[in-house]
Scaffold this motif. Structure first.
Motif, PDB file in Angstrom:
ATOM      1  N   HIS A   3     -35.339  28.342  -3.751  1.00  0.00           N
ATOM      2  CA  HIS A   3     -34.428  27.297  -4.230  1.00  0.00           C
ATOM      3  C   HIS A   3     -32.980  27.693  -3.993  1.00  0.00           C
ATOM      4  CE1 HIS A   3     -31.882  25.197  -7.224  1.00  0.00           C
ATOM      5  NE2 HIS A   3     -32.509  24.171  -6.682  1.00  0.00           N
TER       6      HIS A   3
ATOM      7  N   HIS B 197     -31.217  24.286 -11.465  1.00  0.00           N
ATOM      8  CA  HIS B 197     -31.448  23.011 -10.764  1.00  0.00           C
ATOM      9  C   HIS B 197     -30.437  21.926 -11.134  1.00  0.00           C
ATOM     10  CE1 HIS B 197     -35.121  23.181  -8.289  1.00  0.00           C
ATOM     11  NE2 HIS B 197     -35.403  24.228  -9.054  1.00  0.00           N
TER      12      HIS B 197
ATOM     13  N   SER C 229     -27.019  17.927 -16.067  1.00  0.00           N
ATOM     14  CA  SER C 229     -27.996  18.956 -16.424  1.00  0.00           C
ATOM     15  C   SER C 229     -27.330  20.328 -16.451  1.00  0.00           C
ATOM     16  CB  SER C 229     -29.197  18.890 -15.477  1.00  0.00           C
ATOM     17  OG  SER C 229     -30.226  19.734 -15.915  1.00  0.00           O
TER      18      SER C 229
ATOM     19  N   CYS D 217     -27.224  19.435 -11.126  1.00  0.00           N
ATOM     20  CA  CYS D 217     -26.569  18.728 -10.022  1.00  0.00           C
ATOM     21  C   CYS D 217     -25.602  19.730  -9.363  1.00  0.00           C
ATOM     22  CB  CYS D 217     -25.816  17.530 -10.594  1.00  0.00           C
ATOM     23  SG  CYS D 217     -25.137  16.464  -9.336  1.00  0.00           S
TER      24      CYS D 217
ATOM     25  N   ARG E 177     -39.494  19.528 -16.028  1.00  0.00           N
ATOM     26  CA  ARG E 177     -39.809  20.949 -15.894  1.00  0.00           C
ATOM     27  C   ARG E 177     -41.265  21.130 -16.336  1.00  0.00           C
ATOM     28  NH1 ARG E 177     -35.361  20.405 -13.996  1.00  0.00           N
ATOM     29  NH2 ARG E 177     -33.545  21.749 -14.296  1.00  0.00           N
TER      30      ARG E 177
HETATM   31  C1  HEM Z   1     -22.029  12.584  -4.717  1.00  0.00           C
HETATM   32  C2  HEM Z   1     -22.893  12.351  -5.701  1.00  0.00           C
HETATM   33  C3  HEM Z   1     -24.075  13.254  -6.038  1.00  0.00           C
HETATM   34  C4  HEM Z   1     -24.761  14.131  -5.220  1.00  0.00           C
HETATM   35  C5  HEM Z   1     -24.523  14.462  -3.745  1.00  0.00           C
HETATM   36  C6  HEM Z   1     -25.805  14.728  -6.056  1.00  0.00           C
HETATM   37  C7  HEM Z   1     -26.739  15.677  -5.613  1.00  0.00           C
HETATM   38  C8  HEM Z   1     -27.754  16.215  -6.361  1.00  0.00           C
HETATM   39  C9  HEM Z   1     -28.814  17.083  -5.846  1.00  0.00           C
HETATM   40  C10 HEM Z   1     -28.959  17.568  -4.391  1.00  0.00           C
HETATM   41  C11 HEM Z   1     -29.617  17.422  -6.905  1.00  0.00           C
HETATM   42  C12 HEM Z   1     -30.858  18.330  -6.876  1.00  0.00           C
HETATM   43  C13 HEM Z   1     -30.473  19.722  -7.384  1.00  0.00           C
HETATM   44  C14 HEM Z   1     -31.604  20.713  -7.386  1.00  0.00           C
HETATM   45  O1  HEM Z   1     -32.763  20.351  -7.699  1.00  0.00           O
HETATM   46  O2  HEM Z   1     -31.346  21.877  -7.131  1.00  0.00           O
HETATM   47  C15 HEM Z   1     -29.082  16.734  -8.069  1.00  0.00           C
HETATM   48  C16 HEM Z   1     -29.639  16.809  -9.316  1.00  0.00           C
HETATM   49  C17 HEM Z   1     -29.164  16.106 -10.384  1.00  0.00           C
HETATM   50  N1  HEM Z   1     -28.045  15.296 -10.439  1.00  0.00           N
HETATM   51 FE1  HEM Z   1     -26.786  14.878  -8.935  1.00  0.00          FE
HETATM   52  N2  HEM Z   1     -25.724  14.210  -7.337  1.00  0.00           N
HETATM   53  C18 HEM Z   1     -24.686  13.304  -7.362  1.00  0.00           C
HETATM   54  C19 HEM Z   1     -24.269  12.556  -8.435  1.00  0.00           C
HETATM   55  C20 HEM Z   1     -24.791  12.660  -9.685  1.00  0.00           C
HETATM   56  C21 HEM Z   1     -24.338  11.899 -10.851  1.00  0.00           C
HETATM   57  C22 HEM Z   1     -23.212  10.866 -10.855  1.00  0.00           C
HETATM   58  C23 HEM Z   1     -25.114  12.282 -11.906  1.00  0.00           C
HETATM   59  C24 HEM Z   1     -25.081  11.816 -13.344  1.00  0.00           C
HETATM   60  C25 HEM Z   1     -23.996  11.453 -13.969  1.00  0.00           C
HETATM   61  C26 HEM Z   1     -26.044  13.288 -11.416  1.00  0.00           C
HETATM   62  C27 HEM Z   1     -26.986  13.932 -12.208  1.00  0.00           C
HETATM   63  C28 HEM Z   1     -27.932  14.806 -11.718  1.00  0.00           C
HETATM   64  C29 HEM Z   1     -29.013  15.336 -12.542  1.00  0.00           C
HETATM   65  C30 HEM Z   1     -29.267  15.053 -14.026  1.00  0.00           C
HETATM   66  C31 HEM Z   1     -29.796  16.148 -11.702  1.00  0.00           C
HETATM   67  C32 HEM Z   1     -31.087  16.873 -12.085  1.00  0.00           C
HETATM   68  C33 HEM Z   1     -30.817  18.292 -12.413  1.00  0.00           C
HETATM   69  C34 HEM Z   1     -32.021  19.037 -12.939  1.00  0.00           C
HETATM   70  O3  HEM Z   1     -33.111  19.069 -12.331  1.00  0.00           O
HETATM   71  O4  HEM Z   1     -31.857  19.653 -13.985  1.00  0.00           O
HETATM   72  N3  HEM Z   1     -25.809  13.490 -10.075  1.00  0.00           N
HETATM   73  N4  HEM Z   1     -27.934  16.016  -7.726  1.00  0.00           N
END
Ligand code: HEM
Length: 418
Positions: free
Chosen positions: A109, A353, A349, A355, A299
């Protein structure tokens, strides 16, 4: 609780509560408060089809789960309930294992997520702002003369998708087809088969990856291919789709929920009467009160353990209650005071993992630009329906509006250059 829907008799979860129904759609904050009162920080729940899982409602418990990937891991193949899951289970697109960054663990990861983070870090945030201003202007031009719009369909949904397409380097030509296919594979689009649409998206991204492999440029795709992690073409295709999908829905709902707050709450009154709080304050307040990803699955427990006074078995599924954690009275005893400048919410989060940096910053550039350009172009914009007639989408996962109908004094298009 006064009206829990009867549980379906799961022996491990005799008093479990279904994670579905209109209460999550209209007043989830009140529901989470009552669930916390009744069950404590970790509640037994039933997913679609009566499949048992845990909803982690406490801020500290979400912090513990997301911060301990040795104990609570991300590969959904760890689940002991797969024999109960039918092939047409509605949550399969989110929970079914795929060989993308989302489901990898440990060193693998870090290799995948590190490449994404560094490739996203190469996006110049001033260029992104300028690009989003141009796109927002074009989107607003399309409805400015009519005096009315649905800000979800006409601005909040297309802008983050167009920004993500630009960041990864997909060519501007044929964008309309691509946007339709991407939208159809992430959401419901009438008359478009989601499986065929997803295949066309994958083909397009494969083609982009092959092109950049032979001639890199200054975009996220080229930076991922050139990263020392040595990602294969297939890995880059999978992870680019994850990046685009992860960017679209949450950012669209962040824009929509912020516009709703500003259009309905006097503290943010965006009419000419003035005295409004800043767009930044509204964006932050939404992350605390109406966060786009209200629940995230999930998870899986690596071994038997305890959490919030519950016995968790190896292979149990845990849903991260991000919205519930944000309103946990243990960390926000005085929620009515508002978040002020506090950014310690769980909306992106936490842990391995979460964001990935700098995605939250890029999302903020996109969301802030959408709101600011709209206010600049249509300063007298108001809701076209009473606030109580706004309808939340029927999802326990994403918190966003079906539509955001507004009206304003018709104005002229500003054309391609600002
Ligand atoms: C440019 C905009 C965004 C991009 C490129 C992006 C990208 C990503 C990526 C690649 C992941 C997977 C991470 C991993 O599993 O290692 C992720 C997870 C996540 N993102 Fe984003 N995201 C964006 C915007 C947002 C926004 C606006 C929110 C909420 C306000 C958000 C909330 C989350 C959450 C809750 C996860 C899950 C994390 C977890 O598994 O604990 N994201 N994001």
């Amino acid at each position: 609780m006064t009206d829990p829907t009867p549980a379906t008799g799961c022996p491990a979860h005799p008093d479990a509560l279904p994670l579905s129904g209109p209460r999550y759609q209209q007043t989830p904050a009140e529901l989470y408060r009552r669930m916390r009162h009744e069950y404590g920080p970790v509640a037994p729940i039933l997913l679609d089809g009566g499949v048992p899982a845990w909803l982690v409602l406490g801020y500290r418990e979400v912090l513990h789960v997301t911060g301990n990937d040795q104990l609570f891991a991300r590969d959904s193949r760890r689940w002991h309930a797969w024999s109960r899951i039918p092939p047409d289970w509605p949550l399969l697109p989110f929970v079914g294992y795929q060989p993308s960054v989302l489901f990898t663990e440990g060193a693998e990861h870090r290799r995948r997520a590190g490449a994404i983070s560094e490739a996203l870090s190469g996006v110049d945030q001033f260029e992104l702002r300028a690009h989003c201003e141009r796109v927002a202007d074009e989107l607003i031009d399309a409805f400015a003369g009519s005096g009315e719009a649905d800000l979800m369909a006409d601005l909040a949904h297309p802008l983050p998708l167009l920004a993500a397409i630009w960041m990864v380097g997909l060519p501007g030509a044929a964008t309309q087809d691509l946007v339709r296919d991407l939208t159809a594979s992430l959401d419901v689009v009438e008359g478009v088969d989601p499986v065929a649409a997803y295949q066309r998206v994958q083909d397009r991204i494969q083609h982009l990856v092959a092109q950049r492999r032979s001639g890199p440029t200054a975009d996220v795709t080229s930076r991922m291919l050139e990263h020392p992690a040595g990602l294969t073409d297939d890995e880059v295709v999978q992870d680019l789709i994850s990046v685009i999908a992860a960017a679209q829905q949450p950012t669209a709902n962040w824009i929509g929920n912020t516009l709703r707050l500003m259009l309905t709450d006097d503290r943010f009154a965006i009419t000419l009467s003035g005295g409004r709080r800043s767009v930044g304050q509204a964006l932050n307040e939404v992350l605390w009160e109406d966060t786009p990803t209200q629940n995230f699955i999930g998870r899986w427990a690596v071994r038997d353990t305890q959490l919030g006074g519950r016995r968790i078995k190896e292979g149990d599924c845990l849903v991260l209650g991000l919205a519930a954690a944000n309103t946990d009275p243990q960390v926000r005893p005085d929620a009515h005071a508002g978040p002020g400048g506090n950014h310690a919410h769980m909306s992106f989060s936490h842990g391995e993992h979460q964001c990935p940096y700098p995605a939250p910053e890029l999302a903020e550039v996109i969301a802030r630009t959408a709101v600011e350009v709209l206010l600049d172009r249509l300063p007298d914009v108001v809701l076209a329906v009473p606030a109580e007639r706004l309808v939340w989408r029927p999802s326990v996962w994403m918190r966003g509006l079906e539509a955001l109908p507004v009206e304003f004094t018709p104005s002229y298009a500003v054309g391609p250059a600002r």
